[in-house]
Design an enzyme around this catalytic site. Structure first.
Site, short mmCIF file in Angstrom:
data_model
loop_
_atom_site.label_atom_id
_atom_site.label_comp_id
_atom_site.label_asym_id
_atom_site.label_seq_id
_atom_site.Cartn_x
_atom_site.Cartn_y
_atom_site.Cartn_z
CE1 TYR A 179 -12.63 0.68 51.91
CE2 TYR A 179 -13.76 -1.44 51.30
CZ TYR A 179 -13.52 -0.31 51.02
OH TYR A 179 -13.64 0.48 49.76
CE LYS A 190 -10.87 -2.31 47.43
NZ LYS A 190 -9.80 -3.07 48.35
#
Length: 377
Positions: A164, A132
């Site tokens: 992230y 993702k």
């Protein structure tokens, strides 16, 4: 399983943050089988019940990483750590929010602040995020502009608040070129855990067990495109764990600037081809018309907690709740994914990481494992 022990020091000491999760459990199990790892610390808020990691070399530490004082106290004595594996995340907030970025960054920051000054022999930090990384799940979606096979250097999504990115940036800042690090990006994780928010295998198997118990058809609720076309990569927890170890101990690829690796099975798959075989494995009735586009797991499985309790009792399973294993909203979203999210293996293949799995075989393997652990009938 890949073997690394013959090449490396026998003084390696690992700390796994998120040791009760899908990859954390497998990572600990693999490290404990290797003679080159003399000690493994496992960190999680709550212990695994019942415990499956039993070894004199394994030390579990219960810790709330969002609490900086508790983290400092619990980690301050671990001066011997040589390798950090970060396979945890905070799921309290939606992933593409400022709150999620701040919370996940705080967790890692608390851990690193507690360890970097005392772990003088630290060699590597291994971070797990996901594919993702390459997309935003915030609408609107322009499928025509999306790349289907993402490589590791694909640019970040400029409009995405993705935690992230925050974690990668934090490693770059905290390690400041002194310690090597890597980031691993799996797709759909396949493993066994009762402590994972996005637990595909748990969701699939609880759904199958309820269908069998109530004599319901084992249907696929999702879009025709997700059913018929390859939409996402499977990532076997065994492969992901092996890749963490490979990157952390392979002197040819270690980099203080950070190395990113897609952590995916390899061969693509469709739900249409695997669904009837999985149904047979679970012993359920698979109807001729398996795809039911207006079937929603979150609606069909709502209020089934007592049914699951009956199944657990009748089969002598480990006591779990539906919520320990299944996430119906996750299945609904997965089988209605708005675009294809496929990664490239060119980089890891070129560097000699050879582990590959067929996703169907992974699913069948983890069903057997969950049965062995008495989590499912």
């Amino acid at each position: 399983m890949a073997t690394y022990g013959s090449k490396y020091s026998s003084n390696n000491v690992a700390i796994i943050f998120g040791v009760t999760g899908l990859v954390g459990k497998e990572l600990a199990r693999r490290l404990l089988l290797e003679t080159s790892w003399k000690k493994v610390y496992g960190i999680a808020r709550n212990p695994e019940t019942p415990p499956t990691l039993i070894s004199p070399c394994y030390h579990f530490i219960s810790c709330n990483l969002l609490n900086p004082l508790e983290t400092q106290k619990k980690l301050s004595g671990l001066q011997d750590v040589t390798h950090v594996f970060w396979v945890t995340w905070a799921s309290q907030f939606p992933s593409e929010t400022q709150e999620s970025c701040e919370q996940n960054k705080a967790m890692m920051s608390n851990a690193l602040n507690s360890m970097l000054s005392i772990a003088k022999s630290l060699k590597h930090v291994s971070l797990q995020t996901g594919t993702k990384h390459y997309v935003s799940l915030q609408a609107p979606f322009d499928e025509e502009k999306l790349h289907y096979y993402y490589h590791e250097e694909f640019p970040r999504m400029s409009r995405s608040l993705n935690f992230y990115y925050a974690l990668e940036d934090l490693l770059m800042e905290k390690l400041s070129g002194k310690v090597s690090w890597s980031v691993h990006r799996p797709g759909l994780l396949l493993g066994s855990s009762v402590r994972s928010f996005y637990n595909f295998m748990g969701s699939l198997c609880v759904y199958g067990a309820i269908c069998k118990h109530l004599r319901l058809p084992f249907v696929f609720g999702g879009t025709r495109k997700c059913w018929e076309e390859a939409y996402i990569d499977g990532s076997d927890a065994r492969l992901v764990a092996d890749q963490h170890i490979w990157a952390a101990t392979n002197s040819d690829i270690i980099s203080t600037n950070g190395q990113a690796f897609n952590s995916i099975n390899g061969p693509s798959f469709t739900w249409k081809e695997v669904w009837p075989i999985v149904g047979k494995k679970l012993g359920v009735h698979v109807p001729q018309d398996m795809l039911v586009e207006n079937f929603w797991f979150s609606k069909a499985m709502a209020g089934k907690q007592e049914v699951w309790e009956e199944i657990v009792e009748e089969n002598g399973l480990v006591h779990t709740t539906v919520e320990n294993l299944a996430n119906w909203e996750f299945l609904d979203a997965l089988f209605r994914f708005p675009f294809k999210l496929m990664g490239s293996r060119d980089k890891v293949d070129g560097l000699g990481f050879a582990a590959r799995y067929k996703t169907l075989n992974s699913i069948l393997y983890w069903i057997d494992c969950m049965r062995d652990e008495k989590l499912i009938p």
